[in-house]
Enzyme design. Structure first.
Site, PDB file in Angstrom:
ATOM      1  N   VAL A 127       0.841  -1.202   0.000  1.00  0.00           N
ATOM      2  CA  VAL A 127       0.000   0.000   0.000  1.00  0.00           C
ATOM      3  C   VAL A 127       0.876   1.252   0.000  1.00  0.00           C
ATOM      4  O   VAL A 127       0.600   2.223  -0.715  1.00  0.00           O
ATOM      5  CB  VAL A 127      -0.939   0.004   1.225  1.00  0.00           C
ATOM      6  N   GLU A 128       1.923   1.234   0.803  1.00  0.00           N
ATOM      7  CA  GLU A 128       2.752   2.426   0.975  1.00  0.00           C
ATOM      8  C   GLU A 128       3.640   2.701  -0.234  1.00  0.00           C
ATOM      9  O   GLU A 128       3.814   3.855  -0.624  1.00  0.00           O
ATOM     10  CB  GLU A 128       3.645   2.258   2.212  1.00  0.00           C
ATOM     11  N   SER A 129       4.237   1.663  -0.814  1.00  0.00           N
ATOM     12  CA  SER A 129       5.282   1.906  -1.816  1.00  0.00           C
ATOM     13  C   SER A 129       5.375   0.847  -2.895  1.00  0.00           C
ATOM     14  O   SER A 129       6.318   0.878  -3.688  1.00  0.00           O
ATOM     15  CB  SER A 129       6.634   1.959  -1.108  1.00  0.00           C
ATOM     16  N   HIS A 233      -6.677   3.801   3.278  1.00  0.00           N
ATOM     17  CA  HIS A 233      -5.483   3.021   3.609  1.00  0.00           C
ATOM     18  C   HIS A 233      -5.882   1.646   4.143  1.00  0.00           C
ATOM     19  O   HIS A 233      -5.350   0.609   3.718  1.00  0.00           O
ATOM     20  CB  HIS A 233      -4.649   3.785   4.644  1.00  0.00           C
TER      21      HIS A 233
END
Length: 440
Positions: A127-129, A233
């Site tokens: 999700v982040e990167s 998120h």
């Protein structure tokens, strides 16, 4: 009866009564013997069932991950389904992004198993990167977990110009999962642990108030006044878990790592030039630097961890080759372009080092011929690169499922302005593309 006879009988009776009343003078009985030990039970004739053997699916990377899932996944909210469909809109691109993530995913699953944390948090770096060890400057978040410098230092990670622990896949994973564990102990709810990771624990405390998170259903949690990014998120995290739980439902076949994609931690007794280490291991330098991105220079600095992530199939080769080189030659190397044709032995003689050392450093045989324009790795201190002035412009790295409109909403930027800043971005975004978020 005569008086003398009656007297005698009376006296005998009294003596008999006295004898009965007196305590016994004989030794007490010995304690009864202990009962005999029970005979062993006859052996059963029924066969003992064998211990269950893990199936190939259960032993696979994805099978291990599924066994750790503990959250609601697909059924959490309609938003989860929307994100799952967005992520798999292009199944080929989705699978390719996971194939690139596999080396790091294995490390994360190992840590989740060791700590007993839900498998859904293996989706968090995606999700982040998209599991990319993104390097940044200043106060911006970095690494595959996207940790800001202040949080990183508080978690014990070293953040310097020559080394950034947020880009160390193992160290950053341990720090991030420590945070997740702390948030769960604080809020007793894995959903809020994810939200705290995204928006900060103090915001969660403020919005939760006196309520017990365990009493909140998905609808009530969705009405907490987090910004949309934080709610998305969690939805994205659960959407990815939903896909992994049943990939066929989304027409996806998840990739399995071969031996060359299983990374093992190799501790070093001293620093080593990363180019030298890549050549000793026989690993392409681009892959090597991606797996060991924490080292921001070719030379490993003092005062930071000296360890490498290497494919399992390359560890033995690296250890044998590195032991053949004196440690005094490990960390100071420079690159030079050959201007003539000559043997590697000629170069070694000119430098005054054993030909075996120079050949190993350049991954060639001791009788190899060096052609003009060949880039040789030679012993000697290399000048530090000049630092570029930071631009200050914010960027966003495109992850699976991203759209221009979604990115605009996430950062509060008008879609028209985002298109102006990124004229190259068409209707189809590509994984890993960097989008400018301001003029800088």
């Amino acid at each position: 009866m005569r008086r003398d006879v009656r007297a005698a009988l009376l006296g005998g009776g009294l003596l008999l009564l006295a004898a009965c009343a007196a305590p016994p003078t004989r030794a007490p009985h010995a304690p009864p013997p202990a009962p005999p030990a029970p005979l062993p039970a006859p052996a059963t004739t029924a066969p003992v069932p064998p211990a269950p053997v893990a199936t190939a699916e259960e032993r696979s990377l994805w099978g291990r991950l599924r066994s750790l899932f503990a959250m609601q996944g697909c059924d959490y909210s309609p938003g989860v389904q929307r994100w799952a469909k967005a992520y798999t809109q292009s199944p080929r691109a989705f699978v390719a992004s996971w194939k690139r993530a596999l080396p790091f995913l294995g490390l994360v699953i190992d840590e989740l198993e060791r700590r007993g944390l839900p498998g859904e948090f293996a989706m968090l770096p995606y999700v982040e990167s998209t599991y990319q060890p993104i390097a940044t400057r200043g106060d911006m978040a970095a690494g595959m977990w996207q940790i800001v410098p202040a949080t990183a230092r508080a978690a014990g990670l070293v953040v310097r110009k020559d080394y950034d622990g947020r880009l160390d896949a193992l160290a950053s994973t341990q720090a991030a999962l420590d945070l997740i564990g702390d948030y769960y102990r604080e809020f007793a709810d894995w959903r809020l642990a994810d939200m705290a990771f995204n928006s900060g624990e103090f915001r969660v405390k403020r919005l939760l108030g006196d309520r017990d998170a365990r009493d909140l259903d998905a609808g009530e949690l969705g009405r907490l006044a987090f910004n949309r990014i934080t709610h998305e998120h969690l939805e994205r995290l659960l959407a990815l878990a939903c896909i992994v739980e049943d990939p066929a439902r989304f027409h996806v076949t998840l990739p399995e790592p071969g031996p060359d994609l299983r990374l093992r931690v190799t501790e070093l007794p001293a620093g080593m030039d990363v180019r030298l280490a890549a050549r000793l291991a026989g690993v392409p330098i681009d892959d090597f630097k991606r797996w060991n991105a924490a080292y921001r220079r070719n030379r490993m600095a003092d005062g930071v961890p000296h360890r490498l992530l290497l494919p399992e199939t390359r560890v033995e080769r690296f250890l044998v080759a590195s032991q053949a080189l004196p440690q005094t030659l490990w960390n100071d190397w420079r690159e030079e372009r050959a201007a003539r044709t000559s043997g590697i032995g000629s170069w070694a003689s000119q430098l005054g080092i054993p030909v075996a050392v120079l050949a190993a450093a350049n991954a060639v045989g001791e009788d190899a011929t060096v052609l003009p324009a060949t880039r040789l790795l030679l012993p000697g201190h290399e000048a530090e690169p000049v630092e570029e002035a930071p631009s200050g412009a914010r960027t966003h790295v495109v992850a699976a499922g991203d759209t221009l409109s979604g990115i605009a909403r996430r950062y509060g930027i008008p879609l028209r302005r985002l298109r102006q800043l990124n004229p190259h971005a068409g209707r189809m975004l590509h994984l890993g593309d960097k989008l400018r978020l301001d003029a800088g």
